[in-house]
Motif scaffolding. Structure first.
Motif, PDB file in Angstrom:
ATOM      1  N   ARG A 126       0.953  -1.266   0.160  1.00 10.52           N
ATOM      2  CA  ARG A 126       0.015   0.108   0.001  1.00 10.52           C
ATOM      3  C   ARG A 126       0.997   1.390  -0.046  1.00 10.52           C
ATOM      4  N   VAL A 158      -2.068  -2.089  -7.574  1.00  8.67           N
ATOM      5  CA  VAL A 158      -2.322  -2.289  -6.009  1.00  8.67           C
ATOM      6  C   VAL A 158      -3.907  -1.964  -5.956  1.00  8.67           C
ATOM      7  N   PHE A 159      -4.116  -0.971  -6.533  1.00  9.52           N
ATOM      8  CA  PHE A 159      -5.554  -0.663  -6.048  1.00  9.52           C
ATOM      9  C   PHE A 159      -6.936  -1.528  -6.756  1.00  9.52           C
ATOM     10  N   THR A 163     -12.023  -2.040  -2.596  1.00  6.68           N
ATOM     11  CA  THR A 163     -13.183  -1.066  -2.400  1.00  6.68           C
ATOM     12  C   THR A 163     -13.043   0.435  -2.157  1.00  6.68           C
ATOM     13  N   TRP A 164     -11.550   0.799  -2.115  1.00  9.07           N
ATOM     14  CA  TRP A 164     -11.357   2.070  -1.910  1.00  9.07           C
ATOM     15  C   TRP A 164     -11.708   2.894  -3.274  1.00  9.07           C
ATOM     16  N   ILE A 167      -9.811   6.333  -4.267  1.00  6.46           N
ATOM     17  CA  ILE A 167      -8.392   6.268  -4.867  1.00  6.46           C
ATOM     18  C   ILE A 167      -8.417   5.632  -5.928  1.00  6.46           C
ATOM     19  N   VAL A 171      -7.246   7.502  -9.374  1.00  6.45           N
ATOM     20  CA  VAL A 171      -5.868   6.920 -10.262  1.00  6.45           C
ATOM     21  C   VAL A 171      -6.371   6.727 -11.605  1.00  6.45           C
TER      22      VAL A 171
ATOM     23  N   PRO B  16     -12.976  -0.749   3.001  1.00  6.05           N
ATOM     24  CA  PRO B  16     -13.626   0.400   4.001  1.00  6.05           C
ATOM     25  C   PRO B  16     -14.956   0.189   4.081  1.00  6.05           C
ATOM     26  N   GLN B  36      -7.623   9.147   1.905  1.00  4.78           N
ATOM     27  CA  GLN B  36      -7.722   7.570   1.771  1.00  4.78           C
ATOM     28  C   GLN B  36      -6.655   7.150   1.341  1.00  4.78           C
ATOM     29  N   PHE B  37      -5.596   7.960   0.831  1.00  7.99           N
ATOM     30  CA  PHE B  37      -4.157   7.257   0.440  1.00  7.99           C
ATOM     31  C   PHE B  37      -3.543   7.073   1.529  1.00  7.99           C
ATOM     32  N   ASP B  44      -0.422  -0.462   6.165  1.00  7.17           N
ATOM     33  CA  ASP B  44       0.682  -1.475   6.141  1.00  7.17           C
ATOM     34  C   ASP B  44       1.537  -1.411   7.347  1.00  7.17           C
TER      35      ASP B  44
END
Lengths: 931, 82
Positions: A126, A158-159, A163-164, A167, A171, B16, B36-37, B44
C-alpha cells in the motif's frame, strides 16, 4: 581510501567537534557524512552510522544554504547503507525525506521510496502504491506525463479489486486524462470506463467524469463500436416478453392477468388435446411421438414486445438514443450450434464486424423499434421495445443496444453464457432456461381477430342496463369460423341476439303494443351458462368485421373484473395452429345507486292478497332517479297500485321513499293461450312514472332482462321453500340528468333492480279472517244484542296444525291491578247484590252494572275452541259476542295459538317456527240503538 | 481545528466500511482521496505493528507531511483509523 577506517574515524570525530564549535556547518556535515561512511564500512554499530548520516543530512538541509545537492548525496549514501542492511522501510523513509517539495527531484525520490517499500519484507504494497501515486503527481507537475502514467499504471495494480473507491477513481481518472493529453484516446477511454460508475462521488464530479468520457470517446473517432458499457444498468430479471401465439390479447390490461387464470377460464372453450384412448398401446405411442416444446411460437407480422428496465445510478441525467433489440432470425433448418457461436461472438471485438454484417442482413426480415429517452438521475425506467418478424424461421432475441448522447454505443447480451443443452434420448427434461424463453419459432401468417367492445363504461351505477356492441374485425387474408365466446360474469355481461340489432335501445326492451308478445326469448346455451356459440353462418372473412350486441347490467356495487375469451378456428387447413383465442379484460367500478327492499304481509281479509311495501333509497350523492315501472314475476302474481293516481316522485340523491302496492295471486288457469309454461310466467307491471306515452312499458319476459333476472335469482337464492311462496320483483328506473352537468351525455340510462325470492309468508302460517256485520241497529230496550261472527282460518303451511282460539273478555293489555274492582266477563253475581237492584229501568240497572264493573261486550260462545287444520286447508268457526250498550267496539280481545306438527326429517326447524300465538287484529263493530 | 479529520473504519480484508469527515470546515473533494490514500497506506504499518503489541490503541503510527495517523485495532482486526 586506505581502508583504515578506524583511524579515519577517530580523526573525523576530532574534527567534527571542532567544526561544530566553529559552526562551520558544511564541513561539519561533510565530516559527519564521512564518519557515517566509516562506521558503515567498519560494519558495526550501524546505529552510530545512521545517527551520523542523519545528522549530516539535517545539517545540510537546515544550515547550509543551497545544500540540497549535498543533502541529496548524503541521503543517497544513507539509503544505500540501509538497503544493504535490508532496512528498506527506513530507506523509504529517507527517500521521502530527501524528496522534499521540488517536483522532479521529489518525483524520482518518491518513486525510489515506493520501490523500497516494495522490497521490504513484508512488502508494503500500500505504501508502494501510495508513493507511486505521489511520485506520479510530481511527475505531472513537472510535465513528465509519460513517467506519470508509468507510475500510475504501476499503482493501479495495487488498488485493483479493492473497494477504496476514491483512490481508484482518482488513479483511473488521472491516467485517463493524461492519456488524452498525450493523444492516446483509446487507452483514455478504457480508463474512463472504469470511473463511469461513480455514484458515490458528488454530482459535479460525476458530471466531470461523464463529460470527459464522452469527450475522449468522441475524439477516438469510432462511432459504431459496441462496448460493454456499464451504464446504464440493465436488470435482466426485469425482462418481460409479451408475444401472441394461439393466445392473443385485446388490450394491455388483458396481458397483465396471470396466465393460469386465463387457462382455467379457457378450459371449457378450447377443445381438449387428447382424444379418446382406447388401450394402453395408444397411450404409449402418444407419449413418444410428442416432441418436446422447444420454443415459443409467434406469427409473422405480429409484434413481440420486450420490456427492459434501465437504471441510472448516477445523479446526473443520461440521454439515451436508439435503444433497440438485437435479434437474430435464422432459417428453421439451421443447427442450433452455429447460432450459439455467433451469439457468443457478438461481444468479441474481433467478431463485431461479423455481427454487424449479420444484423444488416437480417434487417429486412425483422423490423425493430427505436426508442429514445432521457434517464433522470437515480431513476429506473421501463423501456418497451418491439420486434416484428417478417419471415418464417427461428427468431432469437439476443440483447439490447443503445447509444449514450448519440455517440457512445453500448450493448447488453441477455444470455451471459450460451450453454449447449445436452439431451439424452431417454429423458428429455423440459428445462426452459433463460435463453429458451427468448427463442421464437416464427410461423406463417395467421389471421388475428381484433376485438373491441364499444363504449364499455368504466364507472357505472348499480343496476344500470347498457347496450354494448362487440366488434370483431379480421384484417388478415384468411377467414375464421366456429366462433365461441365465454364471459366470466354472466351476471354482469350477457350476450344479445341478432334481433337486437335492428331495434334501438331502449325500445327493444319494451312491450310491443298489442296482445302478442314476440321478440327474442332467452338465449339457448351450450354446455354451461356462460359459453355462447355464435351462429354457424358467422364466418368472418378477410377484411370484414362482425358486430354482436352485448348487454351489460351492473348487478351489485363494487369493483368488477370481466374476463372474456373468444375462441375461433382458422379456415386454412395447412397452418400449424388450428385455433386462436382472443382474451379481453375489463375492469369497472360499480357505484351504489338505488337500494330497494320489499316487505310482504298477507292481508287478513283475503288470503290471496298481499300488501307490498317497497322501500327505495337513493344512495348516490349527486344523481337523481325516476322510477318507471315495478314488475312482479312468479306464479301468476298481479301487482297494482293502491292508489292508481299516485305517482312516486323523483328520487333525489340521498332520499328514501316508501310505497305500497297490492299483490294478488291468480289461480292457475290452464287454458290461457298466453301462458307458456317453459318461458315467461305472467307477471304484473305497474307504471310508476308520469310519462305520457303509456305504451312504453318494459317487458320483463324478454331477453335480456329475463336473463339477468335468472342470474339474479341464482345469486340471491336463500333458503326458500319452493316456488309457491316467493315472488320476484323488478324495479326499473332511469337516471335523470342534472342540467348542471353539461358534459355528461344524455343518452337514456336505465337501471333495473332485481329483488328475488321475496317471501310471501307472514310470520305465522295460520291466517284468519273474521266475517260479520260491522254496523248493527238494535233496540237495547228489548234485550242485549247478540252478534254472530264467523272466523275463517287458513293453514298455509305444509303440515297439520292444531289451533286453539281463546277469546278473552279481559282487556288484552293485561291490566291485572284492577281485576277485583273491575271484574269482567262471566262472573257470579251474588244474590244479595241482585236483590238490591231496583227494577225501574232494566237498561239503566244494566248500564250501571255494566259501567261500574263490566265490559260492554262479552264473548258468548265457547271461550276456547280447539281444532286441527290440515295443510293448505280452511275452516270456519262460529263466534258470538253480546253487546250490552250502543257504541263502537274493537273486538280484538282474542288470541290464536297454533302448533305445527313436525313433518319428520324433511322439515328444517330453523326456517319456520313451529308454534306461536297471534293476538287478534282489530275488528270494529258499531252498534247503534234503534229505539 | 483548521483542517478536517478523516475517520475510516476498515474491515479485516481491507475493505472500507465507513468513512466520515469530522471537523468544522466544509469537506473538500480533492482532500477526500488524499485522506484515503494516507490511511490506506498506513495500514501497512499497522498490520505489522498490531502483532507486536498487545495494546489496542496505537497512537500516531505514521506521519505524512503534517497529517498524523493514529489507529485503534479491535480484537477482530478491524481498524479504526484517523
Amino acid at each position: 581510501m586506505l581502508r583504515d577506517y578506524e583511524l579515519a574515524l577517530s580523526n573525523y570525530r576530532l574534527i567534527s567537534t571542532d567544526y561544530k564549535l566553529d559552526k562551520a556547518w558544511k564541513r561539519y556535515a561533510a565530516v559527519q557524512e564521512m564518519m557515517g561512511a566509516a562506521y558503515f564500512m567498519l560494519n558495526h554499530s550501524w546505529k552510530e552510522s545512521e545517527h551520523c548520516m542523519e545528522n549530516a543530512f539535517n545539517t545540510y538541509l537546515k544550515n547550509v544554504p543551497a545544500g540540497h545537492q549535498n543533502a541529496t548525496r548524503c541521503g543517497l549514501w544513507w539509503v544505500e547503507m540501509l538497503k544493504t542492511r535490508d532496512q528498506f522501510k527506513e530507506a523509504a523513509g529517507v527517500y521521502f525525506l530527501i524528496a522534499g517539495e521540488e517536483s522532479l527531484h521529489s518525483a524520482v525520490m518518491l518513486e525510489q521510496a515506493s520501490y523500497c517499500y516494495l522490497y521490504s519484507k513484508p512488502p508494503m504494497l500500500r505504501k508502494y502504491g501510495f508513493h507511486l501515486v505521489l511520485s506520479g503527481n510530481q511527475y505531472k507537475k513537472s510535465d513528465q506525463i509519460k513517467h506519470a502514467i508509468r507510475t500510475y499504471r504501476r499503482a493501479v495494480s495495487v488498488f485493483k479489486g479493492t473497494t477504496w473507491s476514491y483512490i481508484k477513481d482518482h488513479v483511473h481518472f488521472h491516467i485517463g486524462q493524461w492519456y488524452a493529453f498525450l493523444g492516446l484516446y483509446d487507452a483514455a477511454v478504457i480508463h474512463m470506463l472504469e470511473v463511469l460508475m461513480c455514484s458515490h462521488q458528488s454530482k459535479t464530479t460525476q458530471e466531470l467524469f461523464f463529460k470527459n468520457f464522452l469527450n475522449f470517446f468522441q475524439k477516438t473517432g469510432k462511432a459504431c463500436e459496441l462496448l460493454k458499457l456499464p451504464l446504464p444498468i440493465i436488470d435482466a430479471s426485469s425482462l418481460k416478453v409479451v408475444f401472441e401465439d394461439h393466445r392473443t390479447y385485446a388490450s394491455s390490461a388483458a396481458v397483465s392477468v396471470t396466465e393460469s387464470l386465463w387457462r382455467s377460464f379457457e378450459e371449457e372453450v378450447i377443445p381438449s388435446l387428447s382424444t379418446a384412448r382406447t388401450n394402453w398401446l395408444e397411450v404409449q405411442s402418444k407419449f413418444t411421438s410428442r416432441r418436446p416444446k422447444e420454443s415459443n411460437i409467434c406469427v409473422v407480422g405480429e409484434i413481440i414486445e420486450v420490456g427492459v428496465e434501465f437504471k441510472n445510478p448516477l445523479q446526473i441525467s443520461i440521454p439515451l438514443t436508439g435503444i433497440s433489440l438485437i435479434c437474430e432470425l435464422s432459417e428453421r433448418s439451421d443447427d442450433g450450434q452455429t447460432d450459439a457461436n455467433i451469439t457468443g461472438g457478438m461481444l468479441n471485438d474481433q467478431d463485431s464486424k461479423l455481427a454487424a454484417d449479420r444484423l444488416l442482413n437480417s434487417s429486412a426480415s425483422v423490423v425493430l423499434s427505436d426508442v429514445d429517452c432521457v434517464l433522470e438521475g437515480g431513476s429506473t425506467t421501463m423501456v418497451k421495445l418491439i420486434v416484428t418478424p417478417r419471415e418464417e424461421g427461428i427468431l432469437k432475441i439476443v440483447g439490447v443496444k443503445w447509444k449514450i448522447s448519440g455517440s457512445v454505443s453500448g450493448c447488453y447480451n441477455f444470455v451471459a453464457n450460451p450453454m449447449k443443452k445436452k439431451t439424452t434420448t431417454r429423458t428429455r427434461k423440459h428445462m426452459h432456461s433463460f435463453s429458451d424463453n427468448l427463442k421464437f419459432a416464427v410461423i406463417k401468417s395467421l389471421p388475428k381477430l381484433e376485438g373491441l367492445i364499444h363504449s364499455i363504461p368504466e364507472r357505472v351505477y348499480a343496476g344500470e342496463l347498457r347496450y354494448l356492441t362487440l366488434e370483431l374485425s379480421n384484417k388478415s387474408e384468411v377467414a375464421v369460423k366456429n366462433l365461441k365466446m365465454k364471459i366470466s360474469h354472466p351476471r354482469f355481461l350477457n350476450f344479445g341476439s341478432a334481433e337486437h340489432f335492428d331495434i334501438n335501445y331502449p325500445a327493444c326492451l319494451q312491450k310491443i303494443t298489442g296482445s302478442k308478445r314476440s321478440g327474442p326469448m332467452p338465449m339457448q346455451r351450450e354446455g354451461s351458462d356462460s359459453v355462447f356459440l355464435f351462429p354457424n353462418d358467422n364466418v368472418i372473412r378477410k377484411g370484414s368485421s362482425l358486430s354482436w350486441p352485448l348487454w351489460f347490467h351492473a348487478a351489485v356495487p363494487g369493483s368488477v373484473s370481466l374476463y372474456i375469451v373468444l375462441y375461433y378456428e382458422i379456415e386454412d387447413i395447412e397452418c400449424s395452429m388450428k385455433y386462436r383465442t382472443l382474451r379481453m379484460f375489463h375492469n369497472m367500478e360499480v357505484l351504489p345507486a338505488i337500494d330497494v327492499s320489499f316487505q310482504l304481509s298477507p292481508q287478513p281479509s283475503t288470503p290471496q292478497k298481499f300488501l307490498v311495501r317497497m322501500d327505495v333509497t337513493n344512495q348516490t350523492s349527486s344523481e337523481d332517479f325516476q322510477m318507471d315501472q315495478l314488475s312482479s314475476l312468479g306464479n301468476q302474481w298481479e301487482i297494482s297500485m293502491i292508489d292508481p293516481l299516485f305517482h312516486p316522485p323523483l328520487l333525489m340523491s340521498g332520499q328514501a321513499f316508501s310505497c305500497f302496492f297490492m299483490l294478488k295471486r291468480h289461480e292457475k288457469s290452464g287454458d290461457s293461450e298466453e301462458i307458456s309454461s317453459l318461458h315467461s310466467p305472467i307477471g304484473g307491471d305497474v307504471k310508476l312514472s308520469t310519462k305520457d306515452d303509456d305504451d312504453s312499458l318494459f317487458d320483463v319476459s324478454l331477453s335480456p332482462l329475463s336473463d339477468f333476472h335468472n342470474c339474479e335469482r341464482l345469486y340471491q337464492e336463500k333458503q326458500s321453500e319452493g316456488g309457491s311462496h316467493t315472488v320476484d320483483f323488478i324495479l326499473i328506473s332511469h337516471q335523470v340528468h342534472n342540467k348542471n352537468n353539461p358534459g355528461v351525455s344524455h343518452s337514456p340510462c336505465f337501471l333495473s333492480n332485481h329483488a328475488c325470492h321475496c317471501s310471501i309468508l307472514g310470520s305465522s302460517p295460520i291466517s284468519w279472517v273474521i266475517d260479520g256485520p260491522h254496523e248493527i241497529f238494535h233496540d237495547f230496550s228489548a234485550s242485549f244484542c247478540e252478534v254472530s261472527l264467523k272466523m275463517t282460518l287458513y293453514n298455509s303451511s305444509k303440515t297439520v296444525a292444531s289451533i286453539r282460539i281463546n277469546t278473552m273478555d279481559s282487556s288484552h293489555l293485561g291490566d291485572s291491578g284492577s281485576v277485583f274492582s273491575n271484574q269482567e266477563g262471566w262472573y257470579n253475581v251474588p244474590l244479595e247484590n241482585a236483590i238490591k237492584v231496583t227494577s225501574d229501568v232494566r237498561g239503566t240497572i244494566l248500564k250501571s252494572l255494566l259501567w261500574e264493573s263490566a265490559h260492554p261486550t262479552i264473548w258468548s260462545a265457547s271461550s276456547s275452541t280447539k281444532l286441527q287444520l290440515g295443510p293448505g286447508s280452511m275452516a270456519e268457526i262460529p263466534l258470538q259476542v253480546c253487546v250490552f250498550c250502543p257504541g263502537t267496539y274493537d273486538l280484538s280481545n282474542y288470541a290464536v295459538q297454533w302448533n305445527l306438527q313436525p313433518l319428520g326429517a324433511q322439515q328444517n326447524p330453523e326456517s319456520r317456527p313451529s308454534s306461536g300465538t297471534c293476538p287478534g287484529y282489530p275488528y270494529y263493530l258499531t252498534v247503534i240503538s234503534s229505539s | 481545528m483548521a483542517t478536517t479529520a478523516c475517520f475510516i473504519i476498515v474491515s479485516r480484508n481491507d475493505i472500507p466500511i465507513y468513512e466520515a469527515e469530522v471537523g468544522s470546515t466544509v469537506k473538500r473533494e480533492d482532500a477526500a482521496h488524499l485522506h484515503q490514500f494516507i490511511l490506506h497506506a498506513a495500514q501497512d504499518i499497522v498490520q505489522d505493528l498490531a502483532w507486536t503489541t498487545s495494546a489496542m490503541f496505537l497512537k500516531a503510527i505514521d506521519r505524512f507531511n503534517d497529517l498524523v495517523v493514529s489507529v485503534y485495532v479491535t480484537a477482530g482486526h478491524i481498524l479504526l483509523s484517523e
